[in-house]
Design a protein around this motif. Sequence first.
Motif, mmCIF file in Angstrom:
data_model
loop_
_atom_site.group_PDB
_atom_site.id
_atom_site.type_symbol
_atom_site.label_atom_id
_atom_site.label_comp_id
_atom_site.label_asym_id
_atom_site.label_seq_id
_atom_site.Cartn_x
_atom_site.Cartn_y
_atom_site.Cartn_z
ATOM 1 N N MET A 298 -37.179 -48.920 -54.770
ATOM 2 C CA MET A 298 -36.567 -50.166 -54.322
ATOM 3 C C MET A 298 -35.545 -50.707 -55.324
ATOM 4 S SD MET A 298 -39.915 -52.009 -52.691
ATOM 5 C CE MET A 298 -39.036 -53.534 -52.411
ATOM 6 N N ALA A 299 -34.304 -50.840 -54.865
ATOM 7 C CA ALA A 299 -33.259 -51.417 -55.709
ATOM 8 C C ALA A 299 -33.562 -52.871 -56.043
ATOM 9 C CB ALA A 299 -31.907 -51.298 -55.018
ATOM 10 N N GLU A 300 -34.406 -53.503 -55.245
ATOM 11 C CA GLU A 300 -34.821 -54.879 -55.526
ATOM 12 C C GLU A 300 -35.527 -54.970 -56.879
ATOM 13 O OE1 GLU A 300 -35.145 -53.236 -52.736
ATOM 14 O OE2 GLU A 300 -34.642 -54.536 -51.045
ATOM 15 N N ASN A 301 -36.043 -53.850 -57.349
ATOM 16 C CA ASN A 301 -36.703 -53.792 -58.658
ATOM 17 C C ASN A 301 -35.740 -53.373 -59.759
ATOM 18 O OD1 ASN A 301 -39.188 -54.534 -57.517
ATOM 19 N ND2 ASN A 301 -39.598 -52.430 -56.938
ATOM 20 N N GLY A 302 -34.459 -53.296 -59.437
ATOM 21 C CA GLY A 302 -33.445 -52.930 -60.416
ATOM 22 C C GLY A 302 -33.018 -51.486 -60.288
ATOM 23 N N VAL A 303 -31.899 -51.177 -60.918
ATOM 24 C CA VAL A 303 -31.345 -49.831 -60.920
ATOM 25 C C VAL A 303 -31.130 -49.380 -62.357
ATOM 26 C CG1 VAL A 303 -30.281 -50.070 -58.643
ATOM 27 C CG2 VAL A 303 -28.972 -50.695 -60.684
ATOM 28 N N LEU A 304 -31.014 -48.073 -62.530
ATOM 29 C CA LEU A 304 -30.838 -47.515 -63.871
ATOM 30 C C LEU A 304 -29.358 -47.528 -64.254
ATOM 31 C CD1 LEU A 304 -33.309 -44.533 -63.555
ATOM 32 C CD2 LEU A 304 -33.689 -46.726 -64.693
ATOM 33 N N PRO A 305 -29.045 -48.069 -65.418
ATOM 34 C CA PRO A 305 -27.640 -48.226 -65.822
ATOM 35 C C PRO A 305 -27.079 -47.000 -66.546
ATOM 36 C CG PRO A 305 -29.052 -49.308 -67.412
ATOM 37 C CD PRO A 305 -29.959 -48.729 -66.356
ATOM 38 N N PHE A 306 -26.815 -45.933 -65.808
ATOM 39 C CA PHE A 306 -26.215 -44.754 -66.424
ATOM 40 C C PHE A 306 -24.709 -44.948 -66.547
ATOM 41 C CE2 PHE A 306 -30.063 -42.827 -64.534
ATOM 42 C CZ PHE A 306 -30.615 -42.323 -65.697
ATOM 43 N N SER A 307 -24.153 -44.523 -67.661
ATOM 44 C CA SER A 307 -22.703 -44.588 -67.853
ATOM 45 C C SER A 307 -22.050 -43.473 -67.035
ATOM 46 C CB SER A 307 -22.368 -44.400 -69.334
ATOM 47 O OG SER A 307 -22.613 -43.049 -69.715
ATOM 48 N N PRO A 308 -20.734 -43.579 -66.803
ATOM 49 C CA PRO A 308 -20.047 -42.483 -66.102
ATOM 50 C C PRO A 308 -20.258 -41.131 -66.796
ATOM 51 C CG PRO A 308 -18.652 -44.412 -66.150
ATOM 52 C CD PRO A 308 -19.842 -44.719 -67.027
ATOM 53 N N GLN A 309 -20.229 -41.108 -68.119
ATOM 54 C CA GLN A 309 -20.436 -39.845 -68.840
ATOM 55 C C GLN A 309 -21.862 -39.325 -68.643
ATOM 56 O OE1 GLN A 309 -18.163 -37.810 -70.475
ATOM 57 N NE2 GLN A 309 -19.902 -36.422 -70.313
ATOM 58 N N GLN A 310 -22.839 -40.212 -68.664
ATOM 59 C CA GLN A 310 -24.217 -39.787 -68.421
ATOM 60 C C GLN A 310 -24.368 -39.222 -67.018
ATOM 61 O OE1 GLN A 310 -25.860 -43.623 -69.535
ATOM 62 N NE2 GLN A 310 -27.003 -42.666 -71.228
ATOM 63 N N ASN A 311 -23.717 -39.855 -66.034
ATOM 64 C CA ASN A 311 -23.747 -39.332 -64.658
ATOM 65 C C ASN A 311 -23.087 -37.967 -64.570
ATOM 66 O OD1 ASN A 311 -25.238 -41.236 -63.215
ATOM 67 N ND2 ASN A 311 -23.474 -42.567 -62.974
ATOM 68 N N ARG A 312 -21.965 -37.780 -65.266
ATOM 69 C CA ARG A 312 -21.312 -36.464 -65.260
ATOM 70 C C ARG A 312 -22.234 -35.415 -65.862
ATOM 71 N NH1 ARG A 312 -16.827 -39.735 -66.137
ATOM 72 N NH2 ARG A 312 -16.946 -39.589 -68.410
ATOM 73 N N ASP A 313 -22.913 -35.770 -66.947
ATOM 74 C CA ASP A 313 -23.836 -34.828 -67.597
ATOM 75 C C ASP A 313 -25.008 -34.472 -66.679
ATOM 76 O OD1 ASP A 313 -22.191 -34.919 -69.833
ATOM 77 O OD2 ASP A 313 -23.513 -36.264 -70.963
ATOM 78 N N ILE A 314 -25.570 -35.479 -66.022
ATOM 79 C CA ILE A 314 -26.674 -35.242 -65.086
ATOM 80 C C ILE A 314 -26.202 -34.340 -63.949
ATOM 81 C CG2 ILE A 314 -28.150 -36.340 -63.337
ATOM 82 C CD1 ILE A 314 -28.334 -38.776 -65.293
ATOM 83 N N ALA A 315 -25.045 -34.647 -63.381
ATOM 84 C CA ALA A 315 -24.518 -33.844 -62.270
ATOM 85 C C ALA A 315 -24.262 -32.403 -62.708
ATOM 86 C CB ALA A 315 -23.244 -34.478 -61.717
ATOM 87 N N THR A 316 -23.754 -32.218 -63.911
ATOM 88 C CA THR A 316 -23.512 -30.868 -64.425
ATOM 89 C C THR A 316 -24.812 -30.087 -64.525
ATOM 90 O OG1 THR A 316 -21.533 -31.536 -65.626
ATOM 91 C CG2 THR A 316 -22.659 -29.539 -66.410
ATOM 92 N N ARG A 317 -25.841 -30.714 -65.078
ATOM 93 C CA ARG A 317 -27.142 -30.043 -65.196
ATOM 94 C C ARG A 317 -27.706 -29.698 -63.825
ATOM 95 N NH1 ARG A 317 -30.165 -34.317 -68.389
ATOM 96 N NH2 ARG A 317 -31.961 -33.018 -67.970
ATOM 97 N N LEU A 318 -27.571 -30.613 -62.871
ATOM 98 C CA LEU A 318 -28.066 -30.350 -61.524
ATOM 99 C C LEU A 318 -27.254 -29.252 -60.835
ATOM 100 C CD1 LEU A 318 -28.883 -33.992 -60.401
ATOM 101 C CD2 LEU A 318 -30.531 -32.131 -60.750
ATOM 102 N N ARG A 319 -25.929 -29.261 -61.013
ATOM 103 C CA ARG A 319 -25.095 -28.192 -60.430
ATOM 104 C C ARG A 319 -25.496 -26.834 -60.967
ATOM 105 N NH1 ARG A 319 -21.004 -32.143 -60.743
ATOM 106 N NH2 ARG A 319 -20.339 -31.413 -62.792
ATOM 107 N N GLN A 320 -25.754 -26.763 -62.266
ATOM 108 C CA GLN A 320 -26.189 -25.492 -62.866
ATOM 109 C C GLN A 320 -27.520 -25.039 -62.283
ATOM 110 O OE1 GLN A 320 -26.061 -26.684 -66.992
ATOM 111 N NE2 GLN A 320 -23.936 -26.061 -67.235
ATOM 112 N N ALA A 321 -28.438 -25.966 -62.077
ATOM 113 C CA ALA A 321 -29.739 -25.630 -61.495
ATOM 114 C C ALA A 321 -29.588 -25.180 -60.040
ATOM 115 C CB ALA A 321 -30.704 -26.814 -61.600
ATOM 116 N N VAL A 322 -28.706 -25.838 -59.289
ATOM 117 C CA VAL A 322 -28.465 -25.429 -57.902
ATOM 118 C C VAL A 322 -27.861 -24.019 -57.892
ATOM 119 C CG1 VAL A 322 -26.992 -25.836 -55.878
ATOM 120 C CG2 VAL A 322 -28.234 -27.740 -56.911
#
Length: 166
Positions: A137-161
């Motif tokens: 639930m977003a009503e409980n808040g969201v995680l504040p990832f920076s654009p660079q952190q999101n790029r890093d997460i996406a890269t790791r997930l793309r590699q796993a896919v």
Amino acid sequence: MRERQPMDLDAYEVRARRGPCFVCAFVAGDADYRHETVAEDDEYVAFLDRWPTLPGKVLVAPKAHLEHVIRDLDTAAYIRLMLFTRTVACAVEQVFTPERTYMLSLGSQQGNAHLHWHIAGLPTGVPYEQQQYQALMAENGVLPFSPQQNRDIATRLRQAVASARL
């Protein structure tokens, strides 16, 4: 798990209910609806949630504007979507090693109508009362990832896919 920050739920509701279809806008390249892509093929796309409630939360959607998981998909299309979704969920599990992986389809005709699946890995150690819907639930808040952190997460997930598809 990271500390959550409040989300402007009123602004989100206006965007979801009155804005363009968020998936179609993303697929069309609209800069206001940019997300980090995790996986893509001719029919489907997976991308990081703009307002994640759990680390590495991913949305999976058909590229075509479909609204109903049952009515708009024949059996073969449903199976293709679910196999694509499972591949992405396996990548989330590989990268984040969650205690449990949640997969659910949300949205309605009143907002976020484009068919999409949420994939969210519950980190190990989250207290029970903060799990399941509470964790999503977003009503409980969201995680504040920076654009660079999101790029890093996406890269790791793309590699796993990519490794899962070999």
